[in-house]
Design a protein around this motif. Sequence first.
Motif, PDB file in Angstrom:
ATOM      1  N   ALA A 190       0.836  -1.209   0.000  1.00  0.00           N
ATOM      2  CA  ALA A 190       0.000   0.000   0.000  1.00  0.00           C
ATOM      3  C   ALA A 190       0.871   1.260   0.000  1.00  0.00           C
ATOM      4  O   ALA A 190       0.556   2.246  -0.691  1.00  0.00           O
ATOM      5  N   GLU A 191       1.965   1.251   0.733  1.00  0.00           N
ATOM      6  CA  GLU A 191       2.875   2.408   0.760  1.00  0.00           C
ATOM      7  C   GLU A 191       3.541   2.627  -0.591  1.00  0.00           C
ATOM      8  O   GLU A 191       3.700   3.766  -1.045  1.00  0.00           O
ATOM      9  N   ILE A 241      -8.802  -9.422   8.484  1.00  0.00           N
ATOM     10  CA  ILE A 241     -10.046  -8.760   8.068  1.00  0.00           C
ATOM     11  C   ILE A 241     -10.941  -8.539   9.284  1.00  0.00           C
ATOM     12  O   ILE A 241     -11.523  -7.471   9.471  1.00  0.00           O
ATOM     13  N   TYR A 242     -11.054  -9.571  10.153  1.00  0.00           N
ATOM     14  CA  TYR A 242     -11.886  -9.441  11.354  1.00  0.00           C
ATOM     15  C   TYR A 242     -11.331  -8.388  12.304  1.00  0.00           C
ATOM     16  O   TYR A 242     -12.101  -7.740  13.028  1.00  0.00           O
ATOM     17  N   ASP A 243     -10.010  -8.191  12.296  1.00  0.00           N
ATOM     18  CA  ASP A 243      -9.386  -7.170  13.144  1.00  0.00           C
ATOM     19  C   ASP A 243      -9.506  -5.769  12.550  1.00  0.00           C
ATOM     20  O   ASP A 243      -9.095  -4.788  13.187  1.00  0.00           O
ATOM     21  N   GLY A 244     -10.034  -5.666  11.339  1.00  0.00           N
ATOM     22  CA  GLY A 244     -10.190  -4.364  10.701  1.00  0.00           C
ATOM     23  C   GLY A 244      -8.915  -3.820  10.088  1.00  0.00           C
ATOM     24  O   GLY A 244      -8.832  -2.637   9.754  1.00  0.00           O
ATOM     25  N   LYS A 245      -7.899  -4.672   9.930  1.00  0.00           N
ATOM     26  CA  LYS A 245      -6.630  -4.227   9.373  1.00  0.00           C
ATOM     27  C   LYS A 245      -6.523  -4.449   7.865  1.00  0.00           C
ATOM     28  O   LYS A 245      -5.670  -3.861   7.206  1.00  0.00           O
ATOM     29  N   VAL A 246      -7.358  -5.320   7.337  1.00  0.00           N
ATOM     30  CA  VAL A 246      -7.296  -5.692   5.919  1.00  0.00           C
ATOM     31  C   VAL A 246      -8.704  -5.746   5.354  1.00  0.00           C
ATOM     32  O   VAL A 246      -9.660  -6.087   6.066  1.00  0.00           O
ATOM     33  N   GLU A 247      -8.819  -5.388   4.086  1.00  0.00           N
ATOM     34  CA  GLU A 247     -10.092  -5.560   3.388  1.00  0.00           C
ATOM     35  C   GLU A 247      -9.884  -6.456   2.173  1.00  0.00           C
ATOM     36  O   GLU A 247      -8.777  -6.552   1.636  1.00  0.00           O
ATOM     37  N   ARG A 269      -5.885  -5.972   0.709  1.00  0.00           N
ATOM     38  CA  ARG A 269      -5.033  -4.798   0.890  1.00  0.00           C
ATOM     39  C   ARG A 269      -5.137  -4.313   2.330  1.00  0.00           C
ATOM     40  O   ARG A 269      -6.185  -4.438   2.987  1.00  0.00           O
ATOM     41  N   GLY A 270      -4.026  -3.780   2.830  1.00  0.00           N
ATOM     42  CA  GLY A 270      -4.007  -3.252   4.186  1.00  0.00           C
ATOM     43  C   GLY A 270      -4.717  -1.914   4.260  1.00  0.00           C
ATOM     44  O   GLY A 270      -4.635  -1.104   3.340  1.00  0.00           O
ATOM     45  N   VAL A 271      -5.427  -1.680   5.362  1.00  0.00           N
ATOM     46  CA  VAL A 271      -6.163  -0.420   5.552  1.00  0.00           C
ATOM     47  C   VAL A 271      -5.824   0.140   6.926  1.00  0.00           C
ATOM     48  O   VAL A 271      -5.472  -0.591   7.849  1.00  0.00           O
ATOM     49  N   ASN A 272      -5.945   1.446   7.049  1.00  0.00           N
ATOM     50  CA  ASN A 272      -5.755   2.118   8.330  1.00  0.00           C
ATOM     51  C   ASN A 272      -7.105   2.614   8.829  1.00  0.00           C
ATOM     52  O   ASN A 272      -7.888   3.180   8.056  1.00  0.00           O
ATOM     53  N   PRO A 273      -7.410   2.389  10.108  1.00  0.00           N
ATOM     54  CA  PRO A 273      -8.703   2.864  10.628  1.00  0.00           C
ATOM     55  C   PRO A 273      -8.793   4.386  10.550  1.00  0.00           C
ATOM     56  O   PRO A 273      -7.805   5.090  10.795  1.00  0.00           O
ATOM     57  N   ILE A 274      -9.956   4.872  10.174  1.00  0.00           N
ATOM     58  CA  ILE A 274     -10.151   6.326  10.045  1.00  0.00           C
ATOM     59  C   ILE A 274     -10.056   6.997  11.420  1.00  0.00           C
ATOM     60  O   ILE A 274      -9.456   8.055  11.579  1.00  0.00           O
TER      61      ILE A 274
END
Length: 314
Positions: A190-191, A241-247, A269-274
């Motif tokens: 992602a970076e 995905i369940y931890d909210g780190k990946v979609e 892909r990795g995501v950062n919480p808003i």
Amino acid sequence: MTEVKVKKESTDPVDIENRIKELCQQFPHGITDQVIQNDMPHVEAQQRAMAINRLLSVGQLDLLRNSTGLLYRLKDTQTASKMKGSDNQEKLVYQIIEDAGNKGIWSRDIRYKSNLPLTEINKILKNLESKKLIKAVKSVAASKKKVYMLYNLQPDRSVTGGAWYSDQDFESEFVEVLNQQCFKFLQSKAEAARDSKQSPMVQRNSSFATSHEVWKYICELGISKVELSMEDIETILNTLIYDGKVEMTIIAAKEGTVGCVDGQMKLYRGVNPIIQPTGLVKTPCGLCPVFDDCHEGGEISPSNCVYMTEWLDF
């Protein structure tokens, strides 16, 4: 006038025996006497019995028993040499274990299917184990119970727990390391996409990775002592995905493409919480399902809460 000749079914003992063996080949799990009777209605019961007894006596058939009655099964030559000298009860237990495949079977279920006393079953199991025809494997589903399977079979993942278990113990540290490394790979991808300075849509699309790419990265790291499959890596990705780190997203893909299943491919892909979670939510109390029942002096209290103790130690 032309004479019409009606073909008579053969009652020759050799022909009857050959036909019985052909039926056993068509039904490898075994045939009943009724199957033979339906196939050869012209053959008398005495002739059938003689043919079956001869095949049993020369070791070409096995006599088995199930809940519906007796079964006749064509004897495997390799199994026949291994089971030489065994009685019918031992052959029956061996057959039940063989039918269970690599998922194995408990002694209780063997008892139910064979209608043999437990003491006799235990004696037979020990005898078969000593001959290295079967083996006992501990199941992660019930650590105090063993399942039995053929000696040369590799136990199913449902029995051993797959890569996440070692000697029936869950390898939590190993799973955590894999979790971190998979997320690290997706973050770096992602970076790299953000640093490319391309349009937002192109950046987003290029930040995705297939499970095969993640699997290849983990394999190249060499952090696993056991061979990991794509399915294992997808299990780790699902926890992220369940931890909210990946979609995850699913796209159409050509058949034969690596990672493609039924014309579809999963991308991650990795995501950062808003919004970062508040400090209270990070404590055990913030997620505790019995929070309302927790009070000092009660059965559930902060002073004897094991989760709070572990969290403070961390």
